[in-house]
Enzyme design. Structure first.
Site, short mmCIF file in Angstrom:
data_model
loop_
_atom_site.label_atom_id
_atom_site.label_comp_id
_atom_site.label_asym_id
_atom_site.label_seq_id
_atom_site.Cartn_x
_atom_site.Cartn_y
_atom_site.Cartn_z
N ALA A 356 63.88 76.28 59.37
CA ALA A 356 62.87 77.21 59.87
C ALA A 356 62.87 78.43 58.97
O ALA A 356 63.78 78.62 58.16
CB ALA A 356 63.16 77.60 61.32
N GLU A 392 65.84 82.41 64.47
CA GLU A 392 64.69 83.01 63.79
C GLU A 392 64.20 84.27 64.51
O GLU A 392 63.79 85.24 63.85
CB GLU A 392 63.55 81.99 63.68
CG GLU A 392 63.92 80.70 62.98
CD GLU A 392 64.62 80.89 61.64
OE1 GLU A 392 64.31 81.89 60.95
OE2 GLU A 392 65.47 80.06 61.28
N GLU A 414 71.94 86.19 57.17
CA GLU A 414 72.03 84.85 57.76
C GLU A 414 73.26 84.67 58.63
O GLU A 414 73.23 83.96 59.64
CB GLU A 414 72.00 83.79 56.66
CG GLU A 414 70.68 83.71 55.91
CD GLU A 414 69.49 83.37 56.81
OE1 GLU A 414 69.71 82.95 57.97
OE2 GLU A 414 68.35 83.52 56.36
#
EC number: 3.4.11.20
Length: 972
Positions: A356, A392, A414
């Protein structure tokens, strides 16, 4: 090809015409655009003649691509100069969703960027990759002063293809403090390469539908339009899309206006979107499609889930819609910051390289990470959807609102999202206990890589990361999973409330700006000081040891003396660490602990060795360190304490917390691989599993026994190993057969559902006849009535694989047909992977050829399919030969920027444990130096290191392991 025109609404000019028809018309009207803009804002661009230039050649000497190799030239450096700062873009794009006369899909567009000159310069560098420009007055772009004054004239322009720049040399300097506008007209290929502005396809009935979509991260916005394509170069974007009227355009922001045009009998819409907040280029997104959506408008944020019309009509977007609102609300509370945008669109794409992408306000997904169908999707598919959505959406603040300055700090972006995705998912599915899974999914997975000398620190020096391939290579398990694990440890020893307090002030202070990782440490330190949290040193001093040096420690305690010490844990204890560390590979380690009678206070190991009297418990009881595996380290004990822990597992394993039962297994096996404990001690930790029904210990054991399978499934050891695993898994198989009423009911808890899957998949793959008969019977029922699949979604992966493995060509072909017609991508994924379970060499060889034919296997699935074939003992040598013979093709498709490319190298070499295989791997490296390894460069070095480690481990342990398995199954 359609022809006509559209109205472009650029800064300060309304009604400038850019042609969209035949090439001659495009060029002529492009000149009108440039001329009018020159009249309005004092443009510079030479004479009023035009021509078209490509990315590799040009038509005039003034635009010839540079061949200068001098590294000191700014255009030969990968990083942008700091003299210019973009402030706003106006980007207009028109994708053509049918091929042109050359059978190519293309897009056309123009872009206007306003920038501030912060240092006087006579050079403009702006990123551009694979774009063809319409020349304005003989140059690739035109330059205008925003205040109406006359800008310096352009003396030369060219495309520097290696470093991906459009270069403009000026006859005089830009003035410090002055704003300028750069305008360009361009064409690009709407390729199916999954990067930049690209093409995705799906079928609806017998009709192929084309989607124009984007993937800008990391360095591919420049493939859609010329831009200052670095994360610190934030700007405001106003996007306009020209698209067929029967298609819908969406972008980061809501639609501002739309109107319709008729061009050569075709109806086009011109859709302009509201300006974005200040944001990085890699977060820009736009999609033109015929997708449908489901929506929720009850809150202040519009939420829409988009996908193929058939998928949306079947309700596959409902679960994502149900969970998105609660997850957004959770993060608003967690960050103490309102969601920054008026909408949240999430789109499932048929073709998508990553899992994603967190584009601000327009998140894009692989279909299997967003769409869910209860009739086809397993509990694993459901967990995947909710965790990826949470990941996300976490980025919408951490990463989008506040953004890393450069990719060397990617881990903070991340790693943070990979940590808080579990918190967000837990808020949406509170009965799952999903936060516990982080230990297995992230921490133990990444430790296998971080225990190699070819690992790397979380944070790189900024000058270490420059090229697109280097940037792509940073997107690895260290950044995601180690980053998550280290932040989880930090939150644990600060407490979650203090961690959140520092996080919230960090977000408030740096909104719409860029940071380096130390900015977060500073804000956490303020929260620590405010709350008087006792720590042995500052946040920076503690955390620098975990972020600036690779690896992690093993903490060894002697319960007879209370001595405790740390050392750098390496799977190959004889390997040499070449990367220096100013901390000499020592850490400040937070240690939680318990005994059968009490749980102690956190102990900090700040030196290489120390003594803690609390750890001196004697030989008649046990001590357990690292409760809930909150710390990112392994633990070793003296033999007496290991014996006590094993005895406790044998007598009453539930006296030890379930996560720590998994820890004992995982630590022991990895310590054995590093030759710090005997391999028999590690194997002894699996004995209690015959009475264990919890998921985490079983999964830890299966993960580690898989290494034994990889090392020994080509030798006589595997026969004895198979008997042992059959013996251990049979009680689990029987337990779940009873608990599920002969596989007809679904366990209520997430972990129980996962362990039922373990019971089936392990029993079938290790040849337990009753399981294989079950698989065959269910397959035959399905074969007799294709429209009524009797196999529960949770069990399909295991049952499909068993049927293919024990069947022949007929079974394979049946599963292949079901794959081709699968209505849900999660079902297609199960079928596609099951096809790799065949034991027929020729079938697997044929399947490998399918992976490079996108009409059979989508490009996004090619590398994962090869990886699955390589995990099959029959398929592994075939996959290795295939990789070597097709390296140029694979590298061209996936090597430069694919997230999955490094996994490909790891997967096909994971069984290597002989000198012959090592020589093959070394030869492979030598043979392909001219092509290179791109984002797989570090993975190749790690494969070489793993192979050397495997060779030594097998030599030293093969006979001992064989004897242990034989002894354990002697009476069976």
């Amino acid at each position: 090809m359609a022809a006509g025109f559209f109205i472009s609404k650029s800064v300060g000019i309304v009604g400038i015409v850019l042609a969209l028809g035949a090439v001659a018309t495009i060029i002529a009207l492009s000149v009108v655009y440039a001329q009018e803009k020159n009249k309005s804002s004092g443009g510079s661009g030479g004479s009023d003649t035009t021509s078209t230039t490509t990315a590799s050649t040009t038509t005039t000497s003034t635009t010839t691509a540079s061949t200068t190799a001098a590294p000191n030239n700014p255009w030969n450096r990968w990083r942008l100069p700091t003299a210019l700062k973009p402030e706003s873009y106006e980007v207009t794009l028109q994708p053509f969703l049918t091929p042109d006369d050359n059978n190519m899909y293309i897009f056309k567009g123009n872009s206007s960027v306003v920038f501030l000159c912060e240092e006087a310069t006579d050079l403009i560098l702006i990123h551009s990759n694979k774009l063809n420009y319409t020349l304005q007055g003989g140059f690739h772009a035109s330059l205008h002063a925003v205040n109406g004054s006359t800008p310096p004239t352009i003396s030369n322009t060219w495309l520097e293809t290696n470093t991906q720049y459009l270069v403009l040399q000026l006859a005089g300097p830009l003035q410090q403090g002055q704003h300028y506008r750069l305008f360009s007209i361009f064409t690009g290929e709407l390729a199916d390469d999954l990067a930049g502005f690209y093409r995705s396809e799906y079928t609806e009935g017998n009709v192929t539908k084309v989607v124009a979509t984007t993937q800008m991260q990391a360095p591919d916005a420049r493939k859609a339009f010329p831009c200052f394509d670095e994360p610190a170069m934030k700007a405001v974007f106003t996007v306009t899309m020209i698209h067929p009227s029967d298609h819908t355009a969406i972008s980061n922001m809501p639609v501002h206006s739309t109107y319709q045009l008729q061009m050569d009998g075709q109806s086009w819409n011109v859709t302009q979107f509201d300006p974005t907040p200040r944001m990085s280029t890699y977060l820009l997104a736009f999609i033109v499609s015929q997708f449908d959506y489901v929506e929720n408008n009850t809150g202040k944020v519009q939420i829409r889930i988009w996908g193929r019309p058939a998928a949306i009509a079947e309700g596959q977007g409902e679960y994502a819609l149900e969970k998105t609102g609660p997850i957004l609300s959770f993060f608003e509370r967690h960050y103490n910051t309102a969601y920054p945008l008026p909408k949240s669109d999430q789109v499932g794409l048929p073709d998508f390289n990553a899992g994603a992408m967190e584009n601000w306000g327009l998140v894009t997904y692989r279909e299997n990470s967003l769409l869910y169908d209860n009739a086809y999707s397993s509990i694993g598919n459901k967990e995947r959807v909710v965790t990826v959505i949470a990941h996300e959406l976490a980025h919408q603040w951490f990463g989008n609102l506040v953004t890393l300055r450069w990719w060397n700090d990617l881990w903070l972006n991340e790693g943070f999202a990979s940590y808080v995705e579990y918190l967000g998912a837990d808020s949406a599915e509170p009965t799952w206990d999903i936060k516990d899974l982080m230990v297995l999914n992230e921490l133990y997975t990444v430790m296998a890589t971080d225990a190699l000398t070819t690992s790397h620190p979380l944070t790189f020096r900024e000058d270490e990361i420059n090229t697109p391939a280097q940037i792509s290579e940073v997107f690895d398990s260290i950044a995601y999973s180690k980053g998550a694990s280290v932040l989880r440890m930090l939150s644990d020893f600060l407490t979650e409330d203090v961690f959140k307090e520092g996080l919230q002030s960090y977000l408030h202070d740096f909104s719409y700006n860029n940071t380096v990782y130390t900015d977060l440490w500073d804000h956490l330190q303020e929260a620590v000081n405010k709350n008087s949290v006792p720590l042995p040193d500052s946040i920076g001093a503690i955390m620098d040891r975990w972020t600036l040096q690779m690896g992690f420690p093993v903490v060894t305690v002697n319960t007879l003396t209370g001595s405790v010490q740390q050392s750098h844990f390496l799977l190959d204890s004889n390997s040499t660490v070449e990367r220096p560390s100013v901390f000499n590979y020592t850490w400040i380690v937070p240690i939680t602990w318990m005994t059968p009678s009490r749980t102690g206070d956190r102990y900090w190991l700040v030196d290489v060795s120390a003594t803690n009297s609390d750890f001196s418990v004697g030989s008649s009881t046990w001590l357990l360190l690292n409760l809930n595996v909150s710390g990112y380290f392994r633990v070793n004990y003296n033999q007496e304490n290991w014996d006590q822990l094993l005895q406790q597992l044998s007598n009453n394993h539930q006296a030890i917390p379930v996560i720590n039962r998994a820890q004992i297994i995982d630590d022991a096996f990895n310590l054995a691989r590093a030759q710090q404990v005997s391999v028999t001690l590690a194997l002894n930790t699996t004995r209690f599993l015959s009475g264990e029904t919890a998921y985490m210990p079983w999964q830890a054991a299966l993960n580690n026994l898989q290494y034994f399978q990889l090392m020994f499934d080509r030798s006589e050891v595997f026969g004895a190993m198979t008997k042992y695993i059959q013996k251990q898994v049979t009680p689990l198989f029987e337990y779940y057969r009873t608990a599920t009423n002969n596989w007809t009911a679904i366990p209520s808890a997430l972990m129980d559902q996962y362990n039922e899957i373990n019971a089936i998949s392990t029993a079938c793959s290790y040849g337990i006849a009753e399981c294989q008969q079950l698989a065959t019977a269910l397959y035959q029922q399905w074969r007799q009535n294709v429209s009524n699949n009797p196999i529960a979604p949770n069990l399909r992966s295991a049952i499909y694989c068993s049927a293919v493995a024990t069947g022949g060509e007929e079974v394979w072909d049946f599963i292949w047909e079901r794959f081709l017609e699968a209505p849900v991508v999660s079902e297609a994924d199960k079928l596609r992977t099951a096809l790799t379970c065949s034991t027929e060499t020729w079938i697997l060889q044929r399947y490998l050829q399918y992976t490079i034919d996108p009409t059979k296997i989508r490009k996004q699935d090619a590398t994962s399919t090869i990886n699955s074939i390589a995990s099959n003992v029959v398929g592994q040598p075939l996959a290795w030969d295939f990789i070597r013979s097709n390296w140029r093709t694979l590298f061209g498709q996936y090597g430069g920027g694919s997230f999955s490319f490094s996994r490909l190298i790891s997967a096909v070499t994971q069984r290597f444990n002989t000198e012959f295989e090592l020589k093959q791997l070394e030869q492979f490296k030598a043979d392909n130096q001219d092509i290179g390894f791109g984002s797989g460069t570090r993975a190749l070095e790690q494969a070489l290191e793993r192979t050397r480690t495997n060779i030594n481990w097998v030599k030293e342990n093969k006979e001992v392991v064989h004897a242990w398995f034989r002894a354990e199954t002697a009476s069976s």
